[in-house]
Design a protein around this motif. Structure first.
Motif, PDB file in Angstrom:
ATOM      1  N   GLN A 155      15.240  -6.537  13.749  1.00  0.00           N
ATOM      2  CA  GLN A 155      15.639  -5.190  14.141  1.00  0.00           C
ATOM      3  C   GLN A 155      16.775  -5.261  15.153  1.00  0.00           C
ATOM      4  OE1 GLN A 155      11.832  -3.735  15.473  1.00  0.00           O
ATOM      5  NE2 GLN A 155      11.476  -2.599  13.577  1.00  0.00           N
ATOM      6  N   GLN A 156      16.708  -6.196  16.088  1.00  0.00           N
ATOM      7  CA  GLN A 156      17.772  -6.340  17.084  1.00  0.00           C
ATOM      8  C   GLN A 156      19.075  -6.769  16.423  1.00  0.00           C
ATOM      9  OE1 GLN A 156      15.862  -9.119  19.687  1.00  0.00           O
ATOM     10  NE2 GLN A 156      15.002  -7.509  20.983  1.00  0.00           N
ATOM     11  N   ILE A 157      19.004  -7.633  15.435  1.00  0.00           N
ATOM     12  CA  ILE A 157      20.210  -8.071  14.731  1.00  0.00           C
ATOM     13  C   ILE A 157      20.861  -6.898  14.006  1.00  0.00           C
ATOM     14  CG2 ILE A 157      21.048  -9.455  12.779  1.00  0.00           C
ATOM     15  CD1 ILE A 157      18.982 -11.579  13.633  1.00  0.00           C
ATOM     16  N   PHE A 158      20.054  -6.103  13.327  1.00  0.00           N
ATOM     17  CA  PHE A 158      20.600  -5.025  12.508  1.00  0.00           C
ATOM     18  C   PHE A 158      21.039  -3.812  13.306  1.00  0.00           C
ATOM     19  CE2 PHE A 158      18.494  -7.512   9.236  1.00  0.00           C
ATOM     20  CZ  PHE A 158      19.488  -7.537   8.283  1.00  0.00           C
ATOM     21  N   ILE A 159      20.717  -3.735  14.586  1.00  0.00           N
ATOM     22  CA  ILE A 159      21.155  -2.607  15.410  1.00  0.00           C
ATOM     23  C   ILE A 159      22.676  -2.521  15.431  1.00  0.00           C
ATOM     24  CG2 ILE A 159      21.333  -1.802  17.808  1.00  0.00           C
ATOM     25  CD1 ILE A 159      18.392  -2.676  18.129  1.00  0.00           C
ATOM     26  N   GLY A 160      23.351  -3.678  15.475  1.00  0.00           N
ATOM     27  CA  GLY A 160      24.808  -3.701  15.564  1.00  0.00           C
ATOM     28  C   GLY A 160      25.529  -3.447  14.257  1.00  0.00           C
TER      29      GLY A 160
ATOM     30  N   LEU B  83      28.527  -7.933   4.702  1.00  0.00           N
ATOM     31  CA  LEU B  83      27.266  -8.000   5.424  1.00  0.00           C
ATOM     32  C   LEU B  83      27.082  -9.377   6.067  1.00  0.00           C
ATOM     33  CD1 LEU B  83      24.773  -6.409   6.162  1.00  0.00           C
ATOM     34  CD2 LEU B  83      23.713  -7.142   4.049  1.00  0.00           C
ATOM     35  N   THR B  84      27.400 -10.423   5.327  1.00  0.00           N
ATOM     36  CA  THR B  84      27.289 -11.779   5.857  1.00  0.00           C
ATOM     37  C   THR B  84      28.226 -11.972   7.048  1.00  0.00           C
ATOM     38  OG1 THR B  84      26.735 -12.607   3.662  1.00  0.00           O
ATOM     39  CG2 THR B  84      27.466 -14.231   5.274  1.00  0.00           C
ATOM     40  N   ASP B  85      29.475 -11.491   6.933  1.00  0.00           N
ATOM     41  CA  ASP B  85      30.433 -11.616   8.031  1.00  0.00           C
ATOM     42  C   ASP B  85      29.943 -10.885   9.273  1.00  0.00           C
ATOM     43  OD1 ASP B  85      32.078 -13.149   6.456  1.00  0.00           O
ATOM     44  OD2 ASP B  85      33.512 -11.533   6.029  1.00  0.00           O
ATOM     45  N   GLN B  86      29.408  -9.677   9.089  1.00  0.00           N
ATOM     46  CA  GLN B  86      28.905  -8.921  10.237  1.00  0.00           C
ATOM     47  C   GLN B  86      27.719  -9.624  10.881  1.00  0.00           C
ATOM     48  OE1 GLN B  86      28.347  -4.790  10.386  1.00  0.00           O
ATOM     49  NE2 GLN B  86      30.237  -4.287   9.346  1.00  0.00           N
ATOM     50  N   LEU B  87      26.814 -10.153  10.063  1.00  0.00           N
ATOM     51  CA  LEU B  87      25.660 -10.860  10.611  1.00  0.00           C
ATOM     52  C   LEU B  87      26.091 -12.112  11.376  1.00  0.00           C
ATOM     53  CD1 LEU B  87      23.021 -10.563   7.752  1.00  0.00           C
ATOM     54  CD2 LEU B  87      22.854  -9.613  10.050  1.00  0.00           C
ATOM     55  N   LYS B  88      27.054 -12.862  10.831  1.00  0.00           N
ATOM     56  CA  LYS B  88      27.547 -14.054  11.521  1.00  0.00           C
ATOM     57  C   LYS B  88      28.133 -13.679  12.874  1.00  0.00           C
ATOM     58  CE  LYS B  88      28.872 -16.959   7.602  1.00  0.00           C
ATOM     59  NZ  LYS B  88      30.026 -17.495   6.873  1.00  0.00           N
ATOM     60  N   THR B  89      28.908 -12.598  12.916  1.00  0.00           N
ATOM     61  CA  THR B  89      29.516 -12.159  14.167  1.00  0.00           C
ATOM     62  C   THR B  89      28.457 -11.766  15.179  1.00  0.00           C
ATOM     63  OG1 THR B  89      31.492 -11.427  13.004  1.00  0.00           O
ATOM     64  CG2 THR B  89      31.132 -10.518  15.197  1.00  0.00           C
ATOM     65  N   ILE B  90      27.434 -11.061  14.730  1.00  0.00           N
ATOM     66  CA  ILE B  90      26.373 -10.633  15.638  1.00  0.00           C
ATOM     67  C   ILE B  90      25.582 -11.833  16.151  1.00  0.00           C
ATOM     68  CG2 ILE B  90      24.175  -9.387  15.769  1.00  0.00           C
ATOM     69  CD1 ILE B  90      25.459  -7.348  13.798  1.00  0.00           C
ATOM     70  N   ILE B  91      25.239 -12.748  15.266  1.00  0.00           N
ATOM     71  CA  ILE B  91      24.399 -13.883  15.648  1.00  0.00           C
ATOM     72  C   ILE B  91      25.185 -14.929  16.438  1.00  0.00           C
ATOM     73  CG2 ILE B  91      23.051 -15.824  14.746  1.00  0.00           C
ATOM     74  CD1 ILE B  91      22.292 -13.924  12.386  1.00  0.00           C
ATOM     75  N   MET B  92      26.370 -15.286  15.961  1.00  0.00           N
ATOM     76  CA  MET B  92      27.111 -16.399  16.546  1.00  0.00           C
ATOM     77  C   MET B  92      28.235 -15.954  17.481  1.00  0.00           C
ATOM     78  SD  MET B  92      27.103 -18.795  13.105  1.00  0.00           S
ATOM     79  CE  MET B  92      28.809 -19.122  13.235  1.00  0.00           C
ATOM     80  N   GLY B  93      28.523 -14.683  17.529  1.00  0.00           N
ATOM     81  CA  GLY B  93      29.643 -14.216  18.329  1.00  0.00           C
ATOM     82  C   GLY B  93      30.923 -14.257  17.519  1.00  0.00           C
ATOM     83  N   LYS B  94      31.964 -13.663  18.062  1.00  0.00           N
ATOM     84  CA  LYS B  94      33.248 -13.629  17.362  1.00  0.00           C
ATOM     85  C   LYS B  94      33.833 -15.042  17.276  1.00  0.00           C
ATOM     86  CE  LYS B  94      37.671 -11.404  17.243  1.00  0.00           C
ATOM     87  NZ  LYS B  94      38.754 -10.806  17.931  1.00  0.00           N
TER      88      LYS B  94
END
Length: 111
Positions: A7-12, A24-35
């Motif tokens: 839920q915390q990951i998908f908030i962004g 979706l994969t690119d957005q998840l990578k950015t959220i998890i690993m940072g820019k």
């Protein structure tokens, strides 16, 4: 990972129904690993403008000597096989461990 973490990951992520899997994969990578960090943004943008893929442009722009004026290095033919292997490793050439010196030179020039 439990439900709260997802839920915390998908908030962004902006709520849309027309995502393709790459977006979706690119957005998840950015959220998890940072820019992703690029050492030489100008070089990266110039390579992208020339048609290089994001991955290849990033690899080149993140090399230790990114953006420095070239022309001072010895020709690859004067490098040792170990030096060529290390350079191939730096730029992410697959299959380098099975290559001979001539093949490493060719791979580096055509990468």
């Amino acid at each position: 990972m439990h439900l709260k973490s997802f839920q915390q990951i998908f908030i962004g992520i902006e709520l849309r129904t027309d995502y393709n899997i790459t977006e979706l994969t690119d957005q998840l990578k950015t959220i998890i690993m940072g820019k992703p960090r690029i050492k030489n943004e100008d070089q990266y943008e110039a390579l992208r403008d020339k048609g290089y893929s994001k991955e290849k442009a990033a690899r080149i722009a993140n090399t230790p000597n990114a953006g420095k004026k070239g022309g001072k290095a010895d020709p690859y033919e004067e490098w040792t096989k170990d030096e060529l292997y290390d350079q191939a490793k730096n730029v992410g050439i697959d299959g380098r461990s099975k290559m001979n010196k001539r093949e490493l030179i060719s791979a580096l020039r055509n990468n």
